[in-house]
Design a protein around this motif. Structure first.
Motif, PDB file in Angstrom:
ATOM      1  N   ASP A  70       1.619   1.975  -3.646  1.00 21.17           N
ATOM      2  CA  ASP A  70       0.377   2.371  -4.316  1.00 21.17           C
ATOM      3  C   ASP A  70      -0.034   3.786  -3.916  1.00 21.17           C
ATOM      4  O   ASP A  70      -0.489   4.566  -4.759  1.00 21.17           O
ATOM      5  CB  ASP A  70      -0.746   1.391  -3.968  1.00 21.17           C
ATOM      6  N   ALA A  71       0.121   4.127  -2.647  1.00 22.45           N
ATOM      7  CA  ALA A  71      -0.268   5.460  -2.181  1.00 22.45           C
ATOM      8  C   ALA A  71       0.587   6.543  -2.827  1.00 22.45           C
ATOM      9  O   ALA A  71       0.080   7.612  -3.206  1.00 22.45           O
ATOM     10  CB  ALA A  71      -0.172   5.528  -0.661  1.00 22.45           C
ATOM     11  N   GLY A 119       0.796  -1.220   0.000  1.00 20.52           N
ATOM     12  CA  GLY A 119       0.000   0.000   0.000  1.00 20.52           C
ATOM     13  C   GLY A 119       0.826   1.266   0.000  1.00 20.52           C
ATOM     14  O   GLY A 119       0.350   2.326  -0.438  1.00 20.52           O
ATOM     15  N   VAL A 120       2.069   1.196   0.490  1.00 19.79           N
ATOM     16  CA  VAL A 120       2.935   2.378   0.497  1.00 19.79           C
ATOM     17  C   VAL A 120       3.241   2.810  -0.931  1.00 19.79           C
ATOM     18  O   VAL A 120       3.083   3.982  -1.297  1.00 19.79           O
ATOM     19  CB  VAL A 120       4.232   2.097   1.272  1.00 19.79           C
ATOM     20  N   ALA A 175       2.100  10.780   1.171  1.00 20.81           N
ATOM     21  CA  ALA A 175       1.060   9.764   1.049  1.00 20.81           C
ATOM     22  C   ALA A 175       1.600   8.377   1.394  1.00 20.81           C
ATOM     23  O   ALA A 175       0.933   7.581   2.074  1.00 20.81           O
ATOM     24  CB  ALA A 175       0.482   9.770  -0.361  1.00 20.81           C
ATOM     25  N   GLY A 176       2.826   8.085   0.944  1.00 19.37           N
ATOM     26  CA  GLY A 176       3.437   6.809   1.301  1.00 19.37           C
ATOM     27  C   GLY A 176       3.744   6.707   2.782  1.00 19.37           C
ATOM     28  O   GLY A 176       3.561   5.648   3.399  1.00 19.37           O
ATOM     29  N   GLU A 217       0.824   5.729   4.817  1.00 17.30           N
ATOM     30  CA  GLU A 217       0.462   4.310   4.715  1.00 17.30           C
ATOM     31  C   GLU A 217       1.417   3.408   5.490  1.00 17.30           C
ATOM     32  O   GLU A 217       1.331   2.182   5.379  1.00 17.30           O
ATOM     33  CB  GLU A 217       0.434   3.892   3.246  1.00 17.30           C
ATOM     34  N   GLU A 237      -0.588   6.819  -6.516  1.00 18.82           N
ATOM     35  CA  GLU A 237      -1.915   7.409  -6.659  1.00 18.82           C
ATOM     36  C   GLU A 237      -1.915   8.892  -6.297  1.00 18.82           C
ATOM     37  O   GLU A 237      -2.629   9.692  -6.929  1.00 18.82           O
ATOM     38  CB  GLU A 237      -2.913   6.622  -5.818  1.00 18.82           C
ATOM     39  N   ALA A 238      -1.117   9.283  -5.313  1.00 16.16           N
ATOM     40  CA  ALA A 238      -1.020  10.699  -4.969  1.00 16.16           C
ATOM     41  C   ALA A 238      -0.412  11.488  -6.122  1.00 16.16           C
ATOM     42  O   ALA A 238      -0.870  12.596  -6.439  1.00 16.16           O
ATOM     43  CB  ALA A 238      -0.198  10.880  -3.697  1.00 16.16           C
TER      44      ALA A 238
END
Length: 237
Positions: A131-132, A128-129, A156-157, A160, A135-136
């Protein structure tokens, strides 16, 4: 031990000419990441991490500057590296993206390549890190400075879970932005490092904000001198 993002963007300068900018941002739970991992020029951006081999970043940018495609440049360096399974290497050139995570990188480790960007990390709280971060960046406003948006992506990472080694409190973060556009002077906020702190992302953001404020103040005071390359143009210096 790190997560990072490399990006490529095209844009029009004030004269209406098409330009390309490259950016890289990175953070880790160790000091001095800016001295080792992020590399950028007007021809690309690269991050070398995990069992960090600085040569992969330095030579990677040199090869991009020589006109070698990013995939050929970075894969060629890994092919010649006996410790490639312990490396993480990713980046973007004028065309294409490349991301590599060796089988010996410590969990969680992985990467993501999107249109015009790459993200990679190891020893993270989870997938998720990465991906975050991606996506940010994808959702960011292109009207804002790339340096700021790179900080936002790292933030963002971090939110997460980021680098999972909570026992290591002294951390660091850095960013670099380069462009094909001729800029004089180069903006202070496009090459920033926070080398040793317990709050790397917030400190990098504050450094960016102060550097941008200082750059704008310098242009207001010395803009004529910069434009004319002549200190005689300075008033009230």
């Amino acid at each position: 031990m790190t997560f990072s993002i490399c990006v490529r963007e095209t844009y029009e300068d004030d004269d209406g000419d098409e330009q390309t900018r490259f950016g890289v941002a990175v953070t880790t739970r160790l000091p001095g990441v800016g001295a080792l991992c992020p590399w950028a020029s007007e021809n690309g951006a690269v991050s070398t991490q995990s069992l960090t081999n600085v040569r992969l970043g330095r030579k990677g940018i040199e090869y991009l500057d020589d006109g070698i495609a990013v995939e050929d440049a970075l894969q060629g360096l890994l092919n010649a590296d006996d410790n490639a399974p312990a490396r993480q290497l990713h980046g973007v050139g004028h065309e294409g993206e490349f991301a590599f995570t060796g089988d010996e990188c410590m969990d969680w480790a992985g990467d993501r390549a999107g249109e015009n960007y790459t993200v990679a990390g190891n020893l993270l709280a989870g997938e998720g890190v990465v991906d975050a971060v991606a996506e940010a960046y994808e959702a960011s406003d292109r009207d804002e400075q790339l340096a700021k948006r790179l900080v936002d992506a790292l933030d963002a990472g971090h939110a997460e879970g980021g680098d999972k080694r909570e026992d290591l409190t002294i951390q660091s973060a850095a960013l670099r932005v380069a462009t094909t556009e001729e800029r004089d002077p180069e903006p202070y906020y496009d090459d920033l490092r926070v080398d040793a702190t317990e709050t790397p992302i917030s400190d990098l953001r504050e450094t960016y904000e102060l550097a941008r404020e200082g750059f704008e103040a310098a242009l207001e005071k010395y803009g004529d001198a910069y434009e004319d390359d002549d200190m005689d143009a300075v008033s009230d210096a």
